[in-house]
Design an enzyme around this catalytic site. Structure first.
Site, mmCIF file in Angstrom:
data_model
loop_
_atom_site.group_PDB
_atom_site.id
_atom_site.type_symbol
_atom_site.label_atom_id
_atom_site.label_comp_id
_atom_site.label_asym_id
_atom_site.label_seq_id
_atom_site.Cartn_x
_atom_site.Cartn_y
_atom_site.Cartn_z
ATOM 1 N N ILE A 93 0.825 -1.204 0.000
ATOM 2 C CA ILE A 93 0.000 0.000 0.000
ATOM 3 C C ILE A 93 0.857 1.250 0.000
ATOM 4 O O ILE A 93 0.532 2.251 -0.657
ATOM 5 C CB ILE A 93 -0.944 -0.052 1.219
ATOM 6 C CG1 ILE A 93 -1.927 -1.216 1.039
ATOM 7 C CG2 ILE A 93 -1.679 1.260 1.422
ATOM 8 C CD1 ILE A 93 -2.508 -1.746 2.322
ATOM 9 N N ASP A 94 1.985 1.219 0.700
ATOM 10 C CA ASP A 94 2.868 2.376 0.771
ATOM 11 C C ASP A 94 3.430 2.713 -0.602
ATOM 12 O O ASP A 94 3.400 3.863 -1.048
ATOM 13 C CB ASP A 94 4.003 2.077 1.762
ATOM 14 C CG ASP A 94 4.443 3.301 2.540
ATOM 15 O OD1 ASP A 94 3.767 4.349 2.444
ATOM 16 O OD2 ASP A 94 5.451 3.215 3.252
ATOM 17 N N ASP A 95 3.986 1.710 -1.281
ATOM 18 C CA ASP A 95 4.511 1.955 -2.622
ATOM 19 C C ASP A 95 3.424 2.428 -3.563
ATOM 20 O O ASP A 95 3.642 3.340 -4.373
ATOM 21 C CB ASP A 95 5.157 0.673 -3.169
ATOM 22 C CG ASP A 95 6.602 0.534 -2.755
ATOM 23 O OD1 ASP A 95 7.471 1.053 -3.459
ATOM 24 O OD2 ASP A 95 6.860 -0.081 -1.707
#
Length: 675
Positions: A407-409
């Site tokens: 999710i961060d990327d």
């Protein structure tokens, strides 16, 4: 790495570390006067842009070295010794790197300037014994004495003792049991494999096979010198009270040891076959597993124990992938990366260059977007166990990791795509719509976002005696949630109900001191540097009480030299919170937060920008030996070598050119439902 004669790190405490600087005097012609500072900052940004552009790969991506600690190098050698493929050149090159990382007191640390660590020291010592370093050599004698003084091998973590058990240096009976029948637990049952974070899951499944097989290769030498008492290498320890979870799981482990002796052969064989299929199905196209070294190492061992010979295509591809984790230095040394970060580095570099004034249609940015678009993951992975009806669309951290987009990327890639004028806008819009929809769908029930899975919050995995090293679950964090909220704001979705829940979660999880905890970066400076830009992008004014508290906290933690730094010990000791030697990346995070809060003309911002300008090298880069990335808080730390370039450039760019503004009203109809 330096250390005092008593083995402590060179700084005597958090404030002493904060006071240390890389440069003692300003360069000739340097000034902190506002007008001159603006000119100096603009020139520094230009040099940094040139440096970053020069390091782009012809295919469009960026990747800095991902430095961790010598356990990666030691375990790579032990794997090759176990498989019978360890060659002299590899051994000599790895040993050269490992020797160079040893502290003066004989120990090895897990991060630059950190204290010695027992497991890292044991593994490094064994690796050097493989390389032929005799135990009586001064550097080896110091290491073994240091280990004995801290309890010997018995004090090492479980994973270290597993490696030793592979060669008979430790008894399998003295290790926690991890039966392969674990894979038969249904997905709703506590301690099923999907209760573990993806990195732990990928490691545990092959280790269930290793635990069941209990292989022992002939030991090339004894390790008596690493025991406090070689006759009793594992002194008995009392069980915790049965009334607590620790005691319950210790007794469960004893029961599993009994089960190991009587496990039905057919059931165990079936379980190991299921494990083998699970492992093979998750091998990536490049031969690796999850794009990270530890699961790849254990998967190769497990499959080898199940009869896969080294020439089998799965094994051959796996071993070739491990070779690609090696970074060969000019001096002939060899360092193993735990992971590789091209997607993360590329999206951060794209954001930095765009925010520093590179025109949106610059060929380097267009090429970066082309590469990122090709990296989009459009098939379901393990995340779909918790979100079975969610259409795919996201990005992973690595070159190849289709099973585990994160999710961060994904949030940062979407922020990067929005900054570039691409010649095929329809393709970009479609990818953004898929990524935003997937990200919204991965929200956890509490309103926040974890890194890889939704609602990966079970309390049980961390209680297992086997899990004594680092995080094994993936609960939501402030930094990931902030990046998602910021992305949604740029998509014109700041008022989306899911975005509002994320904002509410962030406000509720502000620390009493005004900062936010940093899960994936060190530490409160990273968390705060992530949250403030998200909140302001989502519409919170700079005068909001939460933002004011954060601004005050950042001002109180600024070092005398004008920079910011936070030592990894802040994860263990609150005296270190916000304290540490100034670093380029952490100074940039603080500046990014302050600039987002409307503090551009404040004294802390001017001093921070001045520090970045002053410490920039002639080639436009910055130096940063300190580890500012986090794998597991405290237990596993990372030096992302590109952090020192992309984040200072982002901060300088926003100081010179102003804050990038969310494109209000941009609402892609496919981002998700409103409820």
């Amino acid at each position: 790495m330096t250390a005092t004669t008593d083995g402590s790190s060179g700084a005597v405490g958090p404030r002493a570390a904060a006071a240390s600087t890389t440069h003692d005097t300003a360069p000739e012609g340097f000034s902190t006067a506002p007008g001159k500072l603006d000119e100096d900052a603009a020139r520094a940004a230009e040099r940094a842009v040139e440096h970053l552009l020069a390091h782009q790969d012809p295919e469009g991506w960026w990747k800095g070295d991902l430095e961790t600690n010598v356990t990666m190098d030691a375990e790579d050698l032990l794997l090759r010794q176990f498989l019978g493929i360890l060659d002299g050149d590899t051994l000599r090159a790895a040993a050269l790197h490992i020797r160079r990382e040893q502290r003066e007191d004989g120990a090895w640390a897990t991060f630059y300037g950190g204290p010695g660590e027992v497991s890292a020291t044991v593994e490094a010592y064994v690796a050097l014994r493989l390389a032929g370093d005799p135990p009586e050599a001064p550097h080896m004698a110091r290491a073994s004495a240091w280990v004995r003084a801290r309890g010997g091998i018995a004090a090492a973590r479980v994973f270290t003792r597993i490696w030793l058990a592979l060669f008979g240096w430790w008894r399998w009976e003295d290790l926690p049991e991890l039966p392969p029948e674990l894979l038969f637990l249904p997905k709703w049952f506590p301690l099923n494999i999907y209760d573990f974070g993806c990195w732990a899951r990928q490691t545990i499944v092959p280790l269930t096979v290793v635990s069941a097989k209990r292989p022992v290769r002939p030991a090339p030498f004894p390790l008596d010198e690493l025991h406090t008492d070689p006759a009793r290498p594992n002194p008995p320890r009392p069980l915790a009270p049965a009334t607590g979870w620790d005691g319950v799981f210790q007794r469960l482990d004893k029961a599993l040891h009994l089960y190991h002796r009587v496990a039905p052969r057919a059931l165990r064989g079936s379980a190991m076959n299921v494990a083998a299929r699970w492992i093979v199905e998750r091998q990536e196209n490049d031969g690796c597993w999850g794009g990270i070294q530890p699961p790849a190492v254990y998967s190769v061992i497990a499959l080898h124990l199940l009869g896969y010979d080294l020439q089998h295509p799965v094994m051959r591809a796996g071993l070739e992938s491990l070779d690609r984790f090696a970074v060969w230095r000019e001096d002939g040394s060899r360092m193993i990366e735990a992971c590789q970060s091209p997607v993360w580095d590329t999206c951060l570099a794209t954001i930095a260059l765009a925010d520093a004034g590179l025109r949106p249609d610059h060929p380097a940015l267009v090429k970066a977007v082309d590469w990122m678009l090709d990296e989009e993951i459009t098939k379901a992975g393990d995340w779909a166990v918790r979100r079975p009806g969610l259409p795919p669309g996201g990005w992973a951290f690595e070159f190849h990791n289709d099973n585990y987009p994160d999710i961060d990327d994904t949030a940062e890639v979407l922020l990067a795509l929005r900054r570039v004028d691409h010649p095929d806008p329809a393709r970009v819009e479609a990818a953004i719509a898929r990524g935003a929809r997937w990200t919204l769908g991965m929200q956890s029930r509490n309103g926040a976002w974890g890194a890889f899975d939704a609602d990966n919050t079970s309390v049980f995995p961390n209680k297992l005696p086997f899990c004594d090293f680092g995080e094994v679950i993936d609960p939501p964090s402030a930094d990931v949630t902030a990046h998602v909220v910021e992305m949604l704001a740029y998509e014109g979705q700041a008022r989306h109900p899911r975005a509002r829940r994320g904002i509410e979660w962030l406000l509720a999880h502000q620390e009493p001191n005004g900062a936010w905890f940093g899960r994936w970066g060190v530490n409160h400076v990273y968390g705060t540097g992530s949250v403030i830009p998200a909140l302001t992008a989502a519409g919170l004014p700079g005068g909001h009480p939460a933002i004011r508290r954060a601004v005050i906290w950042l001002g109180s933690t600024q070092n005398e030299d004008g920079g910011w730094g936070e030592d990894l010990r802040s994860y263990e000791d609150e005296q270190w919170v916000g304290r540490g030697a100034s670093t380029a990346s952490q100074t940039a995070w603080a500046l990014i937060a302050l600039l987002a809060a409307g503090e551009r003309d404040s004294e802390p911002v001017r001093r921070g920008v001045a520090w970045l300008v002053e410490t920039q090298r002639e080639d436009g880069s910055w130096d940063e030996p300190y580890f500012t990335g986090t794998g597991f808080p405290w237990d596993f730390s990372i030096n992302y070598h590109l952090y020192r370039q992309v984040f200072p450039l982002t901060a300088l760019g926003r100081y010179v050119y102003g804050e990038p503004l969310p494109r209000a009203g941009r609402a892609s109809g496919a981002v998700g439902e409103e409820g």
